[in-house]
Scaffold this motif. Structure first.
Motif, short mmCIF file in Angstrom:
data_model
loop_
_atom_site.label_atom_id
_atom_site.label_comp_id
_atom_site.label_asym_id
_atom_site.label_seq_id
_atom_site.Cartn_x
_atom_site.Cartn_y
_atom_site.Cartn_z
N VAL A 94 42.78 90.06 75.92
CA VAL A 94 42.97 91.20 76.68
C VAL A 94 43.95 92.16 76.48
O VAL A 94 44.05 93.06 76.29
N VAL A 95 45.01 91.43 75.92
CA VAL A 95 46.30 91.96 75.60
C VAL A 95 46.03 92.86 74.43
O VAL A 95 46.18 94.08 74.39
N TRP A 96 45.50 92.31 73.27
CA TRP A 96 45.24 93.01 72.10
C TRP A 96 44.48 93.96 72.23
O TRP A 96 44.67 95.18 71.59
N THR A 97 43.18 93.91 72.92
CA THR A 97 42.52 95.08 73.13
C THR A 97 43.24 96.25 73.93
O THR A 97 43.07 97.12 73.57
N ALA A 98 43.84 95.95 74.90
CA ALA A 98 44.59 96.84 75.73
C ALA A 98 45.47 97.72 74.58
O ALA A 98 45.63 98.86 74.85
N VAL A 99 46.23 97.06 73.95
CA VAL A 99 47.30 97.52 72.95
C VAL A 99 46.56 98.36 72.11
O VAL A 99 47.19 99.54 71.68
N PHE A 100 45.63 98.09 71.58
CA PHE A 100 44.66 98.74 70.72
C PHE A 100 44.30 99.98 71.17
O PHE A 100 44.35 101.12 70.69
N LEU A 101 43.45 99.85 72.29
CA LEU A 101 43.26 101.12 72.99
C LEU A 101 44.21 102.09 73.46
O LEU A 101 43.96 103.32 73.29
N ILE A 102 45.15 101.48 73.90
CA ILE A 102 46.13 102.69 74.45
C ILE A 102 46.87 103.13 73.36
O ILE A 102 47.25 104.34 73.17
N SER A 103 47.15 102.34 72.23
CA SER A 103 47.51 102.99 70.79
C SER A 103 46.63 104.17 70.37
O SER A 103 47.23 105.24 70.05
N TYR A 104 45.23 103.91 70.40
CA TYR A 104 44.26 104.84 69.91
C TYR A 104 44.36 106.17 70.89
O TYR A 104 44.27 107.26 70.32
N ILE A 105 44.46 105.81 72.26
CA ILE A 105 44.36 106.94 73.02
C ILE A 105 45.50 107.88 72.92
O ILE A 105 45.44 109.06 72.90
N ILE A 106 46.95 107.19 72.65
CA ILE A 106 47.87 107.94 72.51
C ILE A 106 47.92 108.80 71.04
O ILE A 106 48.25 110.06 71.04
N PHE A 107 47.30 108.35 70.15
CA PHE A 107 47.01 109.06 68.69
C PHE A 107 46.18 110.15 69.00
O PHE A 107 46.45 111.16 68.64
N ILE A 108 44.97 109.84 69.69
CA ILE A 108 44.01 110.95 69.87
C ILE A 108 44.82 112.15 70.83
O ILE A 108 44.44 113.39 70.62
N LEU A 109 45.51 111.79 71.71
CA LEU A 109 46.07 112.60 72.50
C LEU A 109 47.04 113.60 71.83
O LEU A 109 47.13 114.79 71.68
N LEU A 110 47.79 112.97 70.92
CA LEU A 110 48.87 113.65 70.13
C LEU A 110 48.07 114.61 69.15
O LEU A 110 48.68 115.62 68.82
N GLN A 111 47.00 114.13 68.35
CA GLN A 111 46.41 114.80 67.38
C GLN A 111 45.83 116.05 68.09
O GLN A 111 45.67 117.08 67.57
N GLU A 112 45.08 115.99 69.24
CA GLU A 112 44.27 116.90 69.78
C GLU A 112 45.22 117.85 70.48
O GLU A 112 45.00 118.98 70.49
N GLY A 113 46.24 117.45 71.12
CA GLY A 113 47.35 118.37 71.58
C GLY A 113 47.97 119.15 70.59
O GLY A 113 48.42 120.39 70.81
N GLY A 114 48.18 118.51 69.27
CA GLY A 114 48.72 119.26 68.28
C GLY A 114 47.94 120.39 67.98
O GLY A 114 48.35 121.55 67.71
N TYR A 115 46.69 120.09 67.76
CA TYR A 115 45.57 121.00 67.38
C TYR A 115 45.48 122.38 68.43
O TYR A 115 45.54 123.35 68.17
N VAL A 116 45.19 122.00 69.72
CA VAL A 116 45.30 122.85 70.72
C VAL A 116 46.55 123.72 70.76
O VAL A 116 46.24 124.90 70.88
N GLU A 117 47.74 123.40 70.55
CA GLU A 117 48.90 124.03 70.55
C GLU A 117 49.00 125.00 69.34
O GLU A 117 49.38 126.16 69.27
N TYR A 118 48.40 124.65 68.20
CA TYR A 118 48.25 125.41 67.15
C TYR A 118 47.26 126.43 67.49
O TYR A 118 47.50 127.81 66.86
N VAL A 119 46.06 126.36 67.78
CA VAL A 119 45.14 127.34 68.11
C VAL A 119 45.59 128.33 68.94
O VAL A 119 45.90 129.46 68.86
N PHE A 120 46.24 127.89 70.17
CA PHE A 120 46.86 128.82 71.26
C PHE A 120 48.27 129.52 70.61
O PHE A 120 48.21 130.72 71.08
N SER A 121 48.91 128.85 69.70
CA SER A 121 50.01 129.64 69.11
C SER A 121 49.58 130.74 68.06
O SER A 121 50.41 131.54 67.71
N ASN A 122 48.35 130.49 67.40
CA ASN A 122 48.09 131.51 66.47
C ASN A 122 46.96 132.54 66.68
O ASN A 122 46.33 132.95 66.05
#
Length: 129
Positions: A94-122
């Protein structure tokens, strides 16, 4: 089942805070979760300037919210869902699955948030597919 198999451990913080009954423990964990939630709410309202610096692509305040949310999820799972009383292999699963999924969600949010910021700033560009 034997009586000892049905009882739950009545301590939190790795045994630093002990309770006499299940009812006391429920109240203790509820108070702990309420304190953590109150800290989150106060930080969200006042947004201290010292936590507005960038840390790993996000404001430090956002990292604090993520960490406090994980702490609350941990205690809800550990105490209210009785994970403490399960076998080590089930707890790890349970814990390892949750840690993996939380890490993955944080990575996706950071990547997509950076892309959205780049699109709106340009300038917003519409693309036909």
């Amino acid at each position: 089942m034997a009586a000892s198999a049905e009882t739950h451990k009545l301590a939190i913080f790795r045994g630093l805070l002990k309770f006499k009954s299940n009812k006391q423990k429920i109240w203790g964990v509820l108070i702990l979760l309420s304190i953590v939630t109150a800290i989150e709410v106060l930080l969200g309202i006042y947004k201290p300037e010292m936590f507005m610096g960038q840390v790993l692509g996000m404001k430090a305040l956002n990292w604090i919210f993520i960490i406090l949310t994980i702490v609350k999820a941990y205690y809800i799972t550990w105490d209210f869902m009785h994970m403490r009383d399960e076998t080590a292999s089930l707890r790890r699963m349970v814990v390892w699955t949750a840690v993996f999924l939380i890490s993955y969600i944080i990575f996706i949010l950071l990547q997509e948030g950076g892309y959205v910021e780049y699109v709106f700033s340009n300038g917003f560009v519409k693309t036909d597919f």
